[in-house]
Scaffold this motif. Structure first.
Motif, PDB file in Angstrom:
ATOM      1  N   GLU A  99       0.810  -1.225   0.000  1.00  0.00           N
ATOM      2  CA  GLU A  99       0.000   0.000   0.000  1.00  0.00           C
ATOM      3  C   GLU A  99       0.847   1.279   0.000  1.00  0.00           C
ATOM      4  OE1 GLU A  99      -3.198   2.286  -0.516  1.00  0.00           O
ATOM      5  OE2 GLU A  99      -3.217   0.098  -0.596  1.00  0.00           O
ATOM      6  N   PRO A 100       1.913   1.376   0.828  1.00  0.00           N
ATOM      7  CA  PRO A 100       2.699   2.620   0.794  1.00  0.00           C
ATOM      8  C   PRO A 100       3.322   2.888  -0.582  1.00  0.00           C
ATOM      9  CG  PRO A 100       3.256   1.333   2.738  1.00  0.00           C
ATOM     10  CD  PRO A 100       2.380   0.471   1.885  1.00  0.00           C
ATOM     11  N   VAL A 101       3.702   1.843  -1.283  1.00  0.00           N
ATOM     12  CA  VAL A 101       4.279   2.009  -2.622  1.00  0.00           C
ATOM     13  C   VAL A 101       3.181   2.436  -3.596  1.00  0.00           C
ATOM     14  CG1 VAL A 101       5.454   0.825  -4.523  1.00  0.00           C
ATOM     15  CG2 VAL A 101       6.136   0.367  -2.155  1.00  0.00           C
ATOM     16  N   GLN A 102       2.018   1.827  -3.477  1.00  0.00           N
ATOM     17  CA  GLN A 102       0.893   2.219  -4.332  1.00  0.00           C
ATOM     18  C   GLN A 102       0.528   3.685  -4.116  1.00  0.00           C
ATOM     19  OE1 GLN A 102      -2.539  -0.391  -4.447  1.00  0.00           O
ATOM     20  NE2 GLN A 102      -1.256  -2.142  -3.907  1.00  0.00           N
ATOM     21  N   GLN A 103       0.548   4.111  -2.861  1.00  0.00           N
ATOM     22  CA  GLN A 103       0.202   5.503  -2.557  1.00  0.00           C
ATOM     23  C   GLN A 103       1.213   6.462  -3.173  1.00  0.00           C
ATOM     24  OE1 GLN A 103      -0.146   5.693   1.703  1.00  0.00           O
ATOM     25  NE2 GLN A 103      -2.142   4.672   1.724  1.00  0.00           N
ATOM     26  N   LEU A 104       2.497   6.137  -3.061  1.00  0.00           N
ATOM     27  CA  LEU A 104       3.523   6.995  -3.657  1.00  0.00           C
ATOM     28  C   LEU A 104       3.368   7.061  -5.172  1.00  0.00           C
ATOM     29  CD1 LEU A 104       6.667   5.954  -1.595  1.00  0.00           C
ATOM     30  CD2 LEU A 104       5.606   8.226  -1.651  1.00  0.00           C
ATOM     31  N   ALA A 105       3.110   5.924  -5.798  1.00  0.00           N
ATOM     32  CA  ALA A 105       2.961   5.873  -7.250  1.00  0.00           C
ATOM     33  C   ALA A 105       1.677   6.559  -7.717  1.00  0.00           C
ATOM     34  CB  ALA A 105       2.991   4.430  -7.730  1.00  0.00           C
ATOM     35  N   ALA A 106       0.689   6.665  -6.842  1.00  0.00           N
ATOM     36  CA  ALA A 106      -0.591   7.295  -7.203  1.00  0.00           C
ATOM     37  C   ALA A 106      -0.521   8.820  -7.183  1.00  0.00           C
ATOM     38  CB  ALA A 106      -1.694   6.803  -6.270  1.00  0.00           C
TER      39      ALA A 106
END
Length: 152
Positions: free
Chosen positions: A137-144
């Protein structure tokens, strides 16, 4: 930070092995073809990955490459370190080996913080995460974040 072609190819090769883990060993030629990686370059990368304990190889007609351990136990950082060495370096040195004086002293904690953040991401993502299209999730948030996709 730059991701070298060698590191990119290595992660892609390991990912290809992960999605084929339940079948026979995979030949380097097959990985090179599917991932569009120059075969000779890939052979050197696979050698580094074997020496780094990421992949195993078997010779012969039924030979090829397999992951040396479960994809969930291999991080992107493991793969990059196996082929490129330390993930973050400054002038080819690890940040902890540097010393600055005068007005440049605040650079060292900056480089250390950069390394900590890069490690946090790359050590927090496994090959299984990528193979399962399930980035943390933290990686998805950064990429979003829209700004993440912009080139300043």
């Amino acid at each position: 930070m730059r991701i070298s072609a060698r590191a990119d190819y290595a992660v892609r090769a390991v990912l290809e092995l992960a999605v084929r883990q339940d079948v026979e060993p995979v030949k380097a030629e097959a990985i090179a073809l599917v991932q569009d990686i120059p075969h000779k370059f890939l052979e050197g990368i696979l050698g580094d990955l074997r020496r780094g304990g990421i992949v195993d190889s078997r010779r012969g007609g039924g030979g090829g490459y397999r992951l040396a351990r479960e994809a969930s136990a291999i991080t992107v950082a493991d793969v990059i370190r196996a082929v490129d060495g330390p993930i973050v370096s400054v002038r080819g040195e690890r940040p902890t080996g540097l010393a600055y004086t005068g007005s440049a002293q605040p650079l060292l904690p900056l480089w250390i913080a950069l390394r900590a953040n890069v490690r946090k991401i790359l050590e927090g993502v496994t090959i299984a995460d990528i193979a399962g299209d399930a980035l943390p999730e933290p990686v998805q948030q950064l990429a979003a974040e829209p700004a993440a996709w912009e080139n300043p």
